[in-house]
Structure formats: structure tokens, C-alpha cells
Write a protein that holds these residues in place. Structure first.
Motif, PDB file in Angstrom:
ATOM      1  N   PHE A   1      15.087  31.998  44.789  1.00 40.76           N
ATOM      2  CA  PHE A   1      15.583  33.134  44.010  1.00 40.76           C
ATOM      3  C   PHE A   1      15.453  32.890  42.510  1.00 40.76           C
ATOM      4  N   ASP A   2      15.739  31.643  42.063  1.00 36.53           N
ATOM      5  CA  ASP A   2      15.737  31.385  40.625  1.00 36.53           C
ATOM      6  C   ASP A   2      14.347  31.587  40.044  1.00 36.53           C
ATOM      7  N   GLU A   3      13.304  31.346  40.853  1.00 39.10           N
ATOM      8  CA  GLU A   3      11.943  31.518  40.370  1.00 39.10           C
ATOM      9  C   GLU A   3      11.611  33.005  40.231  1.00 39.10           C
ATOM     10  N   ILE A   4      12.005  33.800  41.220  1.00 36.53           N
ATOM     11  CA  ILE A   4      11.703  35.238  41.196  1.00 36.53           C
ATOM     12  C   ILE A   4      12.516  35.938  40.112  1.00 36.53           C
ATOM     13  N   ALA A   5      13.785  35.518  39.969  1.00 32.63           N
ATOM     14  CA  ALA A   5      14.665  36.204  39.025  1.00 32.63           C
ATOM     15  C   ALA A   5      14.388  35.782  37.587  1.00 32.63           C
ATOM     16  N   GLY A   6      13.711  34.644  37.388  1.00 31.45           N
ATOM     17  CA  GLY A   6      13.414  34.194  36.040  1.00 31.45           C
ATOM     18  C   GLY A   6      14.669  33.786  35.287  1.00 31.45           C
ATOM     19  N   SER A   7      14.570  33.748  33.963  1.00 30.11           N
ATOM     20  CA  SER A   7      15.694  33.242  33.165  1.00 30.11           C
ATOM     21  C   SER A   7      16.878  34.200  33.227  1.00 30.11           C
ATOM     22  N   GLY A   8      16.603  35.504  33.397  1.00 29.81           N
ATOM     23  CA  GLY A   8      17.689  36.483  33.431  1.00 29.81           C
ATOM     24  C   GLY A   8      18.581  36.332  34.657  1.00 29.81           C
ATOM     25  N   GLY A   9      18.091  35.648  35.692  1.00 28.37           N
ATOM     26  CA  GLY A   9      18.852  35.560  36.928  1.00 28.37           C
ATOM     27  C   GLY A   9      19.916  34.492  36.926  1.00 28.37           C
ATOM     28  N   LYS A  10      19.923  33.640  35.883  1.00 25.92           N
ATOM     29  CA  LYS A  10      20.818  32.490  35.902  1.00 25.92           C
ATOM     30  C   LYS A  10      22.291  32.908  35.902  1.00 25.92           C
ATOM     31  N   THR A  11      22.631  33.871  35.055  1.00 27.79           N
ATOM     32  CA  THR A  11      24.028  34.325  34.982  1.00 27.79           C
ATOM     33  C   THR A  11      24.477  34.885  36.320  1.00 27.79           C
ATOM     34  N   TRP A  12      23.594  35.645  36.930  1.00 26.88           N
ATOM     35  CA  TRP A  12      23.908  36.237  38.233  1.00 26.88           C
ATOM     36  C   TRP A  12      24.175  35.142  39.271  1.00 26.88           C
ATOM     37  N   LEU A  13      23.266  34.159  39.349  1.00 28.71           N
ATOM     38  CA  LEU A  13      23.414  33.105  40.358  1.00 28.71           C
ATOM     39  C   LEU A  13      24.616  32.210  40.073  1.00 28.71           C
ATOM     40  N   ASP A  14      24.989  32.074  38.789  1.00 28.28           N
ATOM     41  CA  ASP A  14      26.152  31.246  38.460  1.00 28.28           C
ATOM     42  C   ASP A  14      27.463  31.970  38.741  1.00 28.28           C
ATOM     43  N   GLY A  15      27.368  33.273  39.086  1.00 27.80           N
ATOM     44  CA  GLY A  15      28.585  34.062  39.274  1.00 27.80           C
ATOM     45  C   GLY A  15      29.194  33.959  40.665  1.00 27.80           C
ATOM     46  N   PHE A  16      28.557  33.202  41.582  1.00 30.57           N
ATOM     47  CA  PHE A  16      29.109  33.063  42.933  1.00 30.57           C
ATOM     48  C   PHE A  16      30.049  31.869  43.006  1.00 30.57           C
ATOM     49  N   PHE A  17      30.946  31.866  44.019  1.00 33.67           N
ATOM     50  CA  PHE A  17      31.805  30.707  44.232  1.00 33.67           C
ATOM     51  C   PHE A  17      30.922  29.480  44.457  1.00 33.67           C
ATOM     52  N   PRO A  18      31.170  28.379  43.733  1.00 33.23           N
ATOM     53  CA  PRO A  18      30.335  27.178  43.894  1.00 33.23           C
ATOM     54  C   PRO A  18      30.312  26.677  45.341  1.00 33.23           C
ATOM     55  N   ALA A  19      31.441  26.833  46.061  1.00 32.81           N
ATOM     56  CA  ALA A  19      31.483  26.351  47.446  1.00 32.81           C
ATOM     57  C   ALA A  19      30.442  27.064  48.298  1.00 32.81           C
ATOM     58  N   PHE A  20      30.229  28.357  48.025  1.00 33.11           N
ATOM     59  CA  PHE A  20      29.241  29.095  48.803  1.00 33.11           C
ATOM     60  C   PHE A  20      27.817  28.733  48.399  1.00 33.11           C
ATOM     61  N   MET A  21      27.635  28.362  47.109  1.00 27.87           N
ATOM     62  CA  MET A  21      26.287  28.026  46.649  1.00 27.87           C
ATOM     63  C   MET A  21      25.842  26.653  47.147  1.00 27.87           C
ATOM     64  N   ALA A  22      26.796  25.861  47.678  1.00 26.13           N
ATOM     65  CA  ALA A  22      26.448  24.501  48.098  1.00 26.13           C
ATOM     66  C   ALA A  22      25.385  24.501  49.189  1.00 26.13           C
ATOM     67  N   ASN A  23      25.339  25.554  50.015  1.00 24.44           N
ATOM     68  CA  ASN A  23      24.315  25.622  51.065  1.00 24.44           C
ATOM     69  C   ASN A  23      23.070  26.386  50.607  1.00 24.44           C
ATOM     70  N   SER A  24      22.967  26.643  49.299  1.00 24.68           N
ATOM     71  CA  SER A  24      21.831  27.412  48.795  1.00 24.68           C
ATOM     72  C   SER A  24      20.834  26.557  48.036  1.00 24.68           C
ATOM     73  N   ARG A  25      21.254  25.373  47.623  1.00 24.30           N
ATOM     74  CA  ARG A  25      20.413  24.568  46.735  1.00 24.30           C
ATOM     75  C   ARG A  25      19.733  23.436  47.485  1.00 24.30           C
ATOM     76  N   ALA A  26      18.431  23.255  47.202  1.00 21.74           N
ATOM     77  CA  ALA A  26      17.681  22.106  47.691  1.00 21.74           C
ATOM     78  C   ALA A  26      16.460  21.954  46.810  1.00 21.74           C
ATOM     79  N   GLU A  27      16.034  20.725  46.626  1.00 23.47           N
ATOM     80  CA  GLU A  27      14.851  20.428  45.818  1.00 23.47           C
ATOM     81  C   GLU A  27      14.946  21.069  44.439  1.00 23.47           C
ATOM     82  N   GLY A  28      16.181  21.167  43.888  1.00 25.64           N
ATOM     83  CA  GLY A  28      16.374  21.713  42.551  1.00 25.64           C
ATOM     84  C   GLY A  28      16.190  23.216  42.446  1.00 25.64           C
ATOM     85  N   ARG A  29      16.168  23.904  43.570  1.00 23.98           N
ATOM     86  CA  ARG A  29      15.941  25.351  43.565  1.00 23.98           C
ATOM     87  C   ARG A  29      17.082  26.063  44.289  1.00 23.98           C
TER      88      ARG A  29
END
Lengths: 431, 292
Positions: free
Chosen positions: A111-139
Motif C-alpha cells: 500500500f505504501d508504494e501505491i499511495a506514495g508519500s501522501g499515504g503515510k498520514t493515512w497509514l499511520d492513523g490506524f491502531f498500531p496493534a492492528f498494523m502489526a500484521n500488515s508490515r513485512a520487508e519494510g513495507r
């Protein structure tokens, strides 16, 4: 030849999705196929269709074909089959823990690649506990949507009858064991009411991960290529789970069926149960007695794994389709939409700002139990997920069931599971 | 010449639709599966490579596979004779003239008409510890409740009981049809000779039913390897693989682990096993079965 073969064998399931997808073709420039599973009770398809219609009203140039794709298991199977047939869906909701499976099949986009730099705020807006299963290989590969945690439900009437404070749930392992002992009512050789039930059919690893987290253990590394089943804290957690049934006899022995556990609770067969927050609406509708919802009890700390489904974006799609799919996911996870989805289904709204919307504030004021899962997120950890996820999970499940049925000692069961999982994961440790 | 060719061509044209469907959906996938079983599973960018018999070697060292095979043999031995015996018994019962015969026939046949998924969901609640039907009945006799599907020792027998109940009605239909083909004069003649009813059954009826028994036996055996819907609904192979059957294991390896090559190898083995069973039955027992 190989390609053709696989298409012929696996193509059947995909054909259905493709045929459905073609049905609503219009002149709109971008048409998206969206697979979604239904995993809890309630009119989920209706809610999804309503949200899709609202999205299409605001985005005249995009058509979304929301395709109901069965259970989580079916959805992953259909999506991967469609990928192999060369016609993947543009996006899908699937288990957050299937992330490594999709990555290994080279099926999804970050998602971070498709959303580009503008997507960072959006992706940072979720509960960190839920994002724990979303990250791998720095993406970031998944966006949280229908997420849950495990909570403890208790029957207040039964608590009062057993001389316990009906408004106080057990806060520690020792308390839960003590309460369960007082709540277990025997009549002769039979038990009229058990103290507690922790389900162990199907996916015991998920509930077990509640216990290991509380005992201060983690089960896997973030890269998903190492597991820690044979650590002493993990063995202690399994010992506690086994002892509840075999030693202290306050929980049924053997395997406790996930599907009938809420029924056992309604029938007063058990005074406490561990199950998903996704059952909240179900329990609210069907429990014939006042009930409470609490965080899981603590040993060294509080804790629960998260669970449920994330959005995924699939490869082999055009840039315009990807942007449209991204816009849809962003639209579905705005604070208002996340709140609406949570209220209608019982899932935990996935963003902190969803909980400050007027609709959500009203809901929580009327039904404070709904906020327990949110409060527990502070202590929640990533759900168990590795490469070759289903196979490794099955190894752990088999080990847990072997211990719960008395076939193996907890230490032996987990040592066996560890060496078996090591064998499966070895290829993923070389990069 | 054309006049001699015409019926030939017509014949082939008539066969063509069925032949195409069979080739496309049965023969081609079978051959493709056999070929796939000699390659590794492709993962994302990594394509499939030829690995010879590696997938079969993996099978030999796979404890879950051996457990599934063992379970399946127990399952077949437990369900096939019982289902056949029950089917024959029911057919004999409803073949006689008795009040409400059609109703009884319908009742016996009902489990067959119900979809396996529905049946499995109903039996799931029968077996529920505590308030399930089985436990409630046993409770009347003073027995304590038991976790039927959650214990290693009882899970497979529980599934077997349900399968026999589900299958017997279907086989009863074949026996019923066969019984009505037997001329009543044979039984009457034997009765005149003073034979008891048991002797008539053993010496006349049962031998004449042998072709049906063979047919039912083949079908029942194949079904015991082929039907796993109840596993999906009731146990998912658990606890700890105690109810794992071969076909469900193929499904799990193929569509949960996505190890399609290994699943292909398991499928080939399952096919070989079924082919061997069917051939043995037809070649060996066929000679010993009395055909009229």
C-alpha cells in the motif's frame, strides 16, 4: 504446459468469480472486482453493498463489483486461484495472517508504494496493534478493516449465585481459576455448569496466543521465519490451559468446540467464555441473563492477539485500477466509515479517530462493553503468522490438541511442534 | 463405401459430447495431476522444476499422511460392512407387506436425500457435550456427559456412526430393487421343502443378491474415501489429526498450504488405491458372484 495444467485444474473456482464480475460491467472507465468474506453473523453483504453504493455515488468514474467469496479460507483460495488463472481481483478482504502467503505467491502490492508519500498520514492513523500484521520487508501490505481481539464474557447471574461480585471479572490467571472453581457446579458424576471455556477446535493457536502473551512470551519473529514454541513461558501457558481441565477440573476436558461455545454460554453450561469481540452482537441478542465483557486476565501482563481481515491490493492490474482500488480502501477506512462498520457488525473500529466520531460516542454511551476491545488494544500483539502460515499454524494446533487430549505432555507437544515448524521454515531463513 | 462409413460417423458423433466432457474434466485433469506430481510447487516468481519422485518420498516421511491412511482404513472397515448390513436389513423389512410401508421406506431414505453438509451440522449438535441429543439420552441412563468429537478415542467412531446412518438408506434402494427381481416361486418352492426362513435367506435370497452386494460394496468403499464433507463441518481432521482422512488431507495440502505439487502426489496415490480396490473387487469377486 505447466501453466495450462494449473489453469485447467484450478480454473473452475475462478470462473465463478470472473462470471460474477462481468455481470455489472458498465461504460465506466474503471471497474473493480472486490472479494469479501463473511465470518460473523448479521447482514454483512447488505452492509457492504450499501457502502459500495455510497462510494459509487461519490466516484462516478469507478464501479465496484462487491463479490461475496465465502469464508476467509474460501476467499484466500479464490483470490489465489484467480491470481494463478491470470485474472486476479483488484482488491480483497482476507485474513491479516495470510499476508506472508500472498507475498510468497507474489500476488499483492504494498500500500505504501501505491499511495506514495501522501499515504503515510493515512497509514499511520490506524491502531498500531492492528498494523502489526500488515508490515513485512519494510513495507505495508495490508490495511486493517474487520478486526477483532479475544475478550472474556461472564454471566452475572451465575457469579451472584456463586457468591462472587457480579460486576467484577477475574483480572489474573489465579483469579480466573479461583472464580471458575466456585462457578463449577457438580451433580454426581456430571457437571451442570463449568467455570470457564476456552475453545480449542479449529484454531486453538489463536486463543492460546492470549495465554502466551499474558505470560510474557512471543511466538514468532517479525520476519515470519522463526517460531518460539518450546520457550518455558509458552510451556507454562499450555500447562495452565491443560490444568484448567485435567487438574483443577473447572473447564471441560478435551477439545472445546469453537462454534458451540457461545451456545454453551447461553445454555448456562459455562459461566465464563473466551471468544472473539465479533460475537458481541450475537451475545447481546441471545444471552438470556445479564452479562459482562472484560479484557482477558493477566499473568505477567494483560494481552490478546488481534484477529480478523485486512484489505489487500492485487498485482497484474493497471495503474488506473490500482489508484481507484486505493481510493476505495481509503474511503472505506475514513473515521466515519470505520465507525459505521464497527457499530453495524461488532468489529473493533480500526482507527483511534473513529472512536471520537459522534456516532461512535453515542454507541459506546449506550453499550459500554463495546469499548472493552478498544481498551485492550493497548496490550494486544500481532496474531501468529509466518511464511507457509497455514502449515505452521496447523503444526501448533496439532501440538496444542495433543496436549489438551492428554496424548502428550505440554513440554513434549511443544518441543515436537517446534522441530516440525523449524523444518518447514528453514527454506525461508535463507534470503 | 460412404454408406458403410455413415453409421460409423454417426456413432462417433453421438459419442462425441460425452467423450469430450469426460476427456476434458476427467481424463485430462488426471493425467495433468500425475505430471504435476513430478514437479515442485511453483511459488510466486519461482517456477516449478522437475523433482522426479521427491513428492512421493516426502509422503513416506510424513506422519500426518500415514495417520490419514490408517484412519481411512479404519473408517472403511467400520462403515462399509455396517452400512451394507443395515441396508440389507432395512430392505428386507420394507420388502414385506406391512402397514405404513411407504412411510417407513421414505423414512429410511430421508438421510440420503439430505445434503451431507446439513446432516453434519445437525449431528454436530447431537454430539455436543452436555446438552446434545446423545448426551441427553445417555444422561437418562445415568451416564456422565462425554466430549464426543473432542476426544481422540471417540471422534472417528462418531463420524462412522453418522456416515453409516447417512449411507445405508441409499444402498437399501438397490437391495429393494434386487429383492423385487427375485421370483417369489423360489422362496415358495423352498418353503414347500420345509426350509426355515433363515435357511431360505441364507441359501436362496442372499446368493441371488450377490451381484447387488458387489455393486454396493464397490460404491461403499469408494464413498468411504470420497466423502469428507462431514470432516470439514465437524472436526477439520482434529483433534490432533485423529479424524484426518486422505481426501481431506489432499484438500488441506492443496488449498490451505497451497503445496499443489504434494497435493497432486497424494491425489495420484489416492487414485491408485481406489483403482486397485475396484480392480480387485471386479476381477476376484466377480468370478465368485452368482449372476443369473
Amino acid at each position: 504446459m505447466k501453466r495450462l495444467t494449473r489453469r485447467a485444474v484450478l480454473g473452475g473456482a475462478a470462473a465463478m468469480g470472473v462470471a460474477l464480475g462481468a455481470r455489472r460491467a458498465t461504460a465506466a472507465p474503471v471497474r473493480l472486482n472486490f472479494y469479501f468474506p463473511v465470518a460473523v453473523g448479521g447482514p454483512i453483504t447488505k452492509i457492504i453493498d450499501g457502502m459500495v453504493a455510497d462510494f459509487e455515488k461519490e466516484h462516478a468514474d469507478v464501479t465496484v463489483n462487491a463479490i461475496y467469496s465465502g469464508s476467509y479460507q474460501d476467499t484466500t483460495a479464490k483470490a489465489l486461484t484467480a491470481v494463478k488463472s491470470g485474472e486476479p481481483p483488484h482488491l480483497a478482504v482476507a485474513l491479516s495472517t495470510d499476508m506472508f502467503t500472498f507475498i510468497d505467491e507474489d500476488a499483492i502490492l504494498p500500500f505504501d508504494e501505491i499511495a506514495g508519500s501522501g499515504g503515510k498520514t493515512w497509514l499511520d492513523g490506524f491502531f498500531p496493534a492492528f498494523m502489526a500484521n500488515s508490515r513485512a520487508e519494510g513495507r505495508v501490505w495490508g490495511v486493517p478493516f474487520q478486526r477483532s481481539t479475544i475478550v472474556l464474557y461472564w454471566n452475572k447471574t451465575a457469579f451472584r449465585a456463586a457468591g462472587l461480585d457480579p460486576d467484577k471479572a477475574p483480572a489474573t490467571w489465579d483469579e480466573m481459576r479461583g472464580f471458575a472453581g466456585k462457578l463449577t457446579r457438580r451433580s454426581g458424576a456430571d457437571v451442570a455448569q463449568w467455570g470457564v471455556e476456552i475453545p480449542s477446535s479449529g484454531f486453538p493457536y489463536w486463543l492460546f496466543q492470549g495465554l502466551t502473551t499474558e505470560n510474557g512470551a512471543i511466538l514468532m519473529n517479525e520476519a515470519g521465519n522463526e517460531v518460539y514454541f518450546d520457550k518455558p513461558e509458552v510451556v507454562e501457558a499450555l500447562q495452565y490451559m491443560v490444568d484448567l481441565g485435567r487438574k483443577w477440573q473447572v473447564m471441560p476436558q478435551g477439545i472445546i468446540e469453537w462454534g458451540t461455545t457461545p451456545q454453551d454460554f447461553f445454555e448456562r453450561k459455562t459461566a465464563m467464555m473466551w471468544t472473539t469481540t465479533g460475537n458481541l452482537t450475537n451475545v447481546r441478542a441471545n444471552a438470556p441473563f445479564p452479562f459482562g465483557v472484560a479484557m482477558l486476565p493477566a499473568q505477567k501482563r494483560r494481552g490478546s492477539p488481534t484477529g480478523g481481515g485486512n484489505f489487500y491490493l492485487f498485482k497484474k492490474t493497471s495503474p488506473a485500477e490500482r489508484q481507484a482500488a486505493l481510493a476505495f480502501v481509503q474511503w472505506m477506512t475514513t473515521p466515519e466509515r470505520a465507525a459505521e462498520w464497527g457499530i453495524k457488525t461488532g468489529y473493533v473500529a480500526v482507527r483511534p479517530d473513529a472512536w471520537t466520531t459522534p456516532a461512535m460516542k453515542r454507541y459506546v454511551a449506550n453499550f459500554p462493553a463495546a469499548a472493552v476491545a478498544r481498551d485492550q488494544l493497548e496490550f494486544a500483539v500481532a496474531e501468529f503468522s509466518t511464511h507457509d502460515n497455514q502449515r505452521v499454524t496447523k503444526i501448533l494446533n496439532d501440538g496444542l490438541q495433543a496436549a489438551l487430549t492428554g496424548e502428550k505432555h505440554p513440554a513434549q507437544a511443544l518441543a515436537d511442534a517446534q522441530s516440525e515448524a523449524d523444518r518447514v521454515l528453514r527454506p525461508y531463513r535463507r534470503s | 463405401m460412404p454408406s458403410r462409413l455413415r453409421p460409423q460417423i454417426e456413432g462417433w458423433l453421438l459419442l462425441l459430447p460425452a467423450a469430450v466432457l469426460l476427456a476434458l474434466f476427467t481424463h485430462y485433469p488426471t493425467v495433468a495431476t500425475a505430471i504435476d506430481s513430478l514437479f515442485s510447487t511453483p511459488r510466486g516468481a519461482r517456477g516449478a522444476v522437475y523433482v522426479g519422485l521427491d513428492n512421493y518420498a516426502e509422503m513416506a516421511g510424513d506422519p500426518v499422511f500415514w495417520q490419514a491412511l490408517g484412519n481411512n482404513l479404519v473408517f472403511a472397515l467400520g462403515t462399509v460392512p455396517a452400512a451394507i448390513a443395515l441396508a440389507l436389513l432395512m430392505a428386507l423389512l420394507v420388502d414385506r407387506k406391512l402397514a405404513g410401508r411407504d412411510f417407513v421406506r421414505l423414512a429410511y431414505f430421508t438421510p440420503t436425500v439430505l445434503p451431507m453438509i446439513a446432516v453434519a451440522n445437525i449431528w454436530l449438535f447431537f454430539y455436543t457435550p452436555g446438552y446434545g441429543l446423545v448426551d441427553q439420552l445417555l444422561h437418562l441412563l445415568g451416564a456422565p456427559s462425554h466430549n464426543w468429537l473432542g476426544s481422540r478415542g471417540t471422534v472417528l467412531p462418531c463420524l462412522m456412526v453418522m456416515t453409516v446412518w447417512k449411507e445405508a438408506g441409499f444402498f437399501m434402494i438397490f437391495y429393494l430393487a434386487a429383492l423385487q427381481q427375485i421370483p417369489p416361486s423360489l422362496g415358495e418352492a423352498a418353503a414347500l421343502e420345509g426350509a426355515s426362513r433363515w435357511t431360505i435367506f441364507r441359501r436362496v435370497t442372499f446368493p441371488l443378491l450377490m451381484p447387488t452386494t458387489l455393486f454396493v460394496l464397490v460404491n461403499a468403499l469408494i464413498n468411504s474415501f470420497r466423502l469428507v464433507d462431514q470432516i470439514i463441518v465437524m472436526t477439520e481432521g482434529g483433534p490432533d489429526n485423529a479424524s484426518m482422512l486422505l481426501l481431506y488431507y489432499v484438500f488441506e495440502v492443496g488449498f490451505k498450504y497451497w503445496d499443489t505439487a504434494y497435493a497432486a502426489a497424494l491425489t495420484v496415490l489416492l487414485l491408485a488405491l481406489l483403482a486397485a480396490l475396484a480392480l480387485t473387487q471386479f476381477l476376484y469377486f466377480d468370478r465368485r458372484v452368482h449372476y443369473r
